[in-house]
Scaffold this motif. Sequence first.
Motif, mmCIF file in Angstrom:
data_model
loop_
_atom_site.group_PDB
_atom_site.id
_atom_site.type_symbol
_atom_site.label_atom_id
_atom_site.label_comp_id
_atom_site.label_asym_id
_atom_site.label_seq_id
_atom_site.Cartn_x
_atom_site.Cartn_y
_atom_site.Cartn_z
ATOM 1 N N ALA A 129 -2.863 2.230 -5.231
ATOM 2 C CA ALA A 129 -3.484 2.562 -3.947
ATOM 3 C C ALA A 129 -2.722 2.027 -2.743
ATOM 4 N N HIS A 130 -1.403 1.934 -2.827
ATOM 5 C CA HIS A 130 -0.611 1.613 -1.642
ATOM 6 C C HIS A 130 -0.575 2.812 -0.695
ATOM 7 N N PRO A 131 -0.295 2.579 0.593
ATOM 8 C CA PRO A 131 -0.414 3.648 1.600
ATOM 9 C C PRO A 131 0.370 4.908 1.297
ATOM 10 N N ASP A 132 1.615 4.777 0.806
ATOM 11 C CA ASP A 132 2.427 5.968 0.584
ATOM 12 C C ASP A 132 2.002 6.763 -0.640
ATOM 13 N N HIS A 133 0.981 6.283 -1.333
ATOM 14 C CA HIS A 133 0.480 6.970 -2.523
ATOM 15 C C HIS A 133 -0.943 7.498 -2.354
ATOM 16 N N ILE A 134 -1.699 6.940 -1.402
ATOM 17 C CA ILE A 134 -3.107 7.328 -1.326
ATOM 18 C C ILE A 134 -3.586 7.696 0.079
#
Length: 303
Positions: A129-134
């Motif tokens: 759930a890091h920003p570039d994934h979620i």
Amino acid sequence: MTLSRRKLLSMGAAGLAGSLWPHNPLMAKTEIGAFTLTSLSDGSLTLPASMVLAPLPEDDRAGAIVEFGIGEVMTPPCNITLLQTDERNILFDVGAGSEFMSSAGFLLDALDEVGLTPDDITDIAFTHAHPDHIWGLVDDFDDLLFPNARYLIGQQEWDYWTNPETVDTIDEGRTTFAVGAARRLARIEDNITFFNDGEEILPGVAARATFGHTPGHMAFEVRHGTNAMMILGDCIGNDHIALAHPTWKTGSDQDMEMGAMTRASLLDQITHDQIPVLGFHMQGNGIGRIERAGDRYRFIQDI
């Protein structure tokens, strides 16, 4: 092809530099048995190299900078996996959306390139759930972008980011990560399926615990017949330091010691079993093979 307002703005800005796109619009496609797997570009990140290098001893840091030509800024690509079967259009992660950084968040444009809309996506499985994934889960109005999708995430990853104490216990540089993840995950809490290590989460897709980059990070092994591919997410976060020195503790991992142990173990398995990979931040479209090179590894892009 539909041109979004964001794409038009990006094209205009990029045109000043002599290029029509801020990322590579070409999509790489491969077959896993009867499955079709496509690497979709969400753009790239622009990160200070210190985010990776800071924890390294000074000599190792200096050596890596010279060996791999690392400058003050790193610009890793963001490669999102689309898996298509007879009945499903499955995304692994949803990219950065429009709020993280201007060089990323182009998943909708990439889907348009392959003839799909958000309504066509049936399932979304998250590596973490890091920003570039979620952060690409919602649009500029905070509405869900994929209204027909079923969402899947590792139980441990969900528990960590939805814990109200996380925002106070995570390191200061990642506080916005915690706030952003909790806000977006709250939007799908009524439509989420949890899984654990080793479970088949969808037909032909098995979860593989790869903790360390985040507390509940998952990779996925896609298999059809004798054909397989490992979708890495960020457990192997680049194709230089992570492969040349997998046991080094790097700052991109929240638990650096566990991240290094996971990386070394997974690389050993991948090379032993000769499983091709799709890496979220690996060079180009991220599709390739990892081979041993003496006491190191190297990434060979296949497409």
